[in-house]
Design a protein around this motif. Sequence first.
Motif, PDB file in Angstrom:
ATOM      1  N   SER A  78       0.820  -1.202   0.000  1.00  0.00           N
ATOM      2  CA  SER A  78       0.000   0.000   0.000  1.00  0.00           C
ATOM      3  C   SER A  78       0.853   1.251   0.000  1.00  0.00           C
ATOM      4  O   SER A  78       1.987   1.248   0.490  1.00  0.00           O
ATOM      5  N   GLU A  88       0.137   5.366   0.975  1.00  0.00           N
ATOM      6  CA  GLU A  88      -0.815   6.276   1.563  1.00  0.00           C
ATOM      7  C   GLU A  88      -0.426   7.715   1.276  1.00  0.00           C
ATOM      8  O   GLU A  88       0.726   8.109   1.512  1.00  0.00           O
ATOM      9  N   GLY A 137      -0.119   5.173  -5.494  1.00  0.00           N
ATOM     10  CA  GLY A 137      -1.043   5.600  -4.467  1.00  0.00           C
ATOM     11  C   GLY A 137      -2.350   6.037  -5.098  1.00  0.00           C
ATOM     12  O   GLY A 137      -2.465   6.111  -6.328  1.00  0.00           O
TER      13      GLY A 137
END
Lengths: 115, 109
Positions: free
Chosen positions: B3, B5, B100
């Motif tokens: 991931s 962010e 992202g």
Amino acid sequence: KAGVTQTPRYLIKTRGQQVTLSCSPISGHRSVSWYQQTPGQGLQFLFEYFSETQRNKGNFPGRFSGRQFSNSRSEMNVSTLELGDSALYLCASSLEGGRGDTEAFFGQGTRLTVV
Amino acid sequence: GQSLEQPSEVTAVEGAIVQINCTYQTSGFYGLSWYQQHDGGAPTFLSYNGLDGLEETGRFSSFLSRSDSYGYLLLQELQMKDSASYFCAVNTGGFKTIFGAGTRLFVKA
């Protein structure tokens, strides 16, 4: 030097149909990556091709497939279209696609709408 | 999972400085890139950090701290044309670059 060319730019399809999108990379670039872009989700990686071989793929169902030709042009196919497949599909080309590549060049994308 | 962010939206005034942060959690890391995308346009490359530190390209600078899994994009002397979405992206080394969700920058007069 011509940029990355994606065709068609816009497409409207009906649920259940299949679709093929095309990407011509920058001359000399051998790596082609495909991404799905939806609002708020960023660019989701679909797959990467180099020398006609898929070297990596993202977490998409098997309905999404692709291929690359000897001239580095690539196609992606989506079968049995669902409403949720509506998105902008982007293609990016780079020289080798490996660790040494620091920059990718994107096409304008194909806007797919499934109705 | 993997991931990245980043804030969903940032607003700033013309002439100001804005910083867009990006934290990442990936299985491999070979560099952090930044891309700009105007509405209806293609993402275009802005900068790349393979090593820790600051990279400067005109009004844009980018920073990376690999030990903190953190980077940022700094935009100085903001102009109206800088209103766009900005994406951080990580080259994971496995022939895969992940992005992202993007930061929407609004520049006000």
